[in-house]
Design an enzyme around this catalytic site. Structure first.
Site, PDB file in Angstrom:
ATOM      1  CG  ASP A 148       5.707  -2.719  -5.419  1.00 32.55           C
ATOM      2  OD1 ASP A 148       4.761  -2.611  -4.285  1.00 32.55           O
ATOM      3  OD2 ASP A 148       5.114  -2.565  -6.191  1.00 32.55           O
ATOM      4  CG  HIS A 200       5.044   4.200  -7.466  1.00 29.01           C
ATOM      5  ND1 HIS A 200       5.894   3.789  -8.301  1.00 29.01           N
ATOM      6  CD2 HIS A 200       3.979   3.298  -7.151  1.00 29.01           C
ATOM      7  CE1 HIS A 200       5.551   2.393  -8.460  1.00 29.01           C
ATOM      8  NE2 HIS A 200       4.441   2.288  -7.731  1.00 29.01           N
TER       9      HIS A 200
END
Length: 322
Positions: A161, A125
């Site tokens: 993910d 991220h």
């Protein structure tokens, strides 16, 4: 297959508040998984420490200096509502990078076909200029850049993910020599990963609706992601291996199980065998239910090392670390 497992003792030192989902118990659980008899034949080593200058491959100097300045003298400090930095966090970041870069050297040298790096904090991220989503630096992006410098002209990054890797996509959005392929729940944090986010033809997203099971996941991979990866003809495959698509995970709502993570791993190994001399490096990202994380990693690692989904570990009564 020959596999190197890289563990990270320093990852236990990255502190987050009580009750935070991204916690040191995640690595403690995986250390118990790695000690099971079915993994006794896998060579293991501890991560070395890489200099923080490696982060400059994907983050500008002012960003690196900003993160360094946020590190508290004691305890931990919030960066945002989800992301924390503690006194020992930079040590964890540097050994996380060291794990990935060490794996790259081993695979490049032909010492091993593939590698799994059990590291925290996660990284996918973290954008060029912004930490978020538990992530401080984008470890897999750093490994990809160094791989390019070491002669891997086409690097494929595959992210399963449950949360879209907005940071990895951001960093490579205009780089035609890095493919980014992601399956993820949508809508869900961070809100990116739509079908129309295609970069320069190098970004392939497969957003999945809540409650998507393994059968629907297989359709998305067979129809979109696997052909894109295969057609890219990568020199190496990097995996952002998050296990929070597991049906037990508290952070999302997909309905996958260990066999689904094994299936994805096997399909990527098929492409790696055909395209890039089996070269795969997998880095841990998310996965916040300890049982789901442990079983998913066991399935993933069994496939990497043995080419089969290993014995189930759901019958093992782990003592919960929580």
């Amino acid at each position: 297959m020959s596999t190197i497992l890289i563990t990270q003792p320093q990852g236990l030192d990255h502190a987050t508040p009580a009750g935070h989902p991204e916690r040191a118990d995640r690595l403690r659980r995986l250390n118990k998984v790695f000690a099971l008899p079915q993994f006794a034949d896998i060579q293991t080593k501890e991560a070395a420490c890489a200099g923080l200058d490696f982060a400059l491959e994907v983050h500008p100097k002012e960003y690196v200096e900003k993160i360094k300045s946020l590190r508290p003298v004691e305890g931990m400090s919030p960066i945002d509502g989800d992301t924390y930095i503690s006194k020992e966090s930079l040590g964890a970041v540097m050994t996380g990078m060291g794990a990935g870069l060490g794996a790259l050297d081993d695979v490049l040298a032909g010492n091993f076909d593939n590698a799994f790096c059990a590291i925290r904090p996660p990284g996918h991220h973290a954008e060029r200029l912004a930490p978020m989503g538990f992530c401080l630096f984008n470890t897999i992006a750093i490994v990809a850049r160094i791989a390019q410098q070491k002669g891997f002209e086409r690097v494929a990054i595959v992210d399963f993910d449950v949360h879209h890797g907005n940071g990895t996509q951001d960093i490579f959005y205009t780089d035609p020599n890095v493919l980014y392929a992601s399956s993820h729940q949508m809508p869900l944090f961070p809100g990116t990963g739509a079908l129309n986010e295609t970069g320069v033809g190098n970004i392939f997203n497969a957003p999945l609706s809540e409650d998507t099971d393994g059968n629907e996941m297989r359709l998305a991979y067979n129809d979109v992601l696997l052909p894109a990866i295969d057609n890219f003809n990568p020199d190496i495959i990097l995996i952002s291996a998050g296990f929070d698509a597991d049906k037990r995970d508290p952070m999302a709502g997909l309905n996958w199980g260990p066999n689904d993570f094994a299936w994805i791993t096997g399909k990527l190994m098929d492409i790696a065998g055909k395209r890039c001399n089996n070269r795969i490096i997998s880095l841990l990202e998310g996965g916040y239910d300890l049982d789901g994380l442990g079983q998913g990693v066991a399935a993933h690692l069994s496939m990497l090392a043995h080419g089969v989904n290993g014995p189930a570990i759901d019958h093992i009564n782990f003592k919960h670390e929580e």
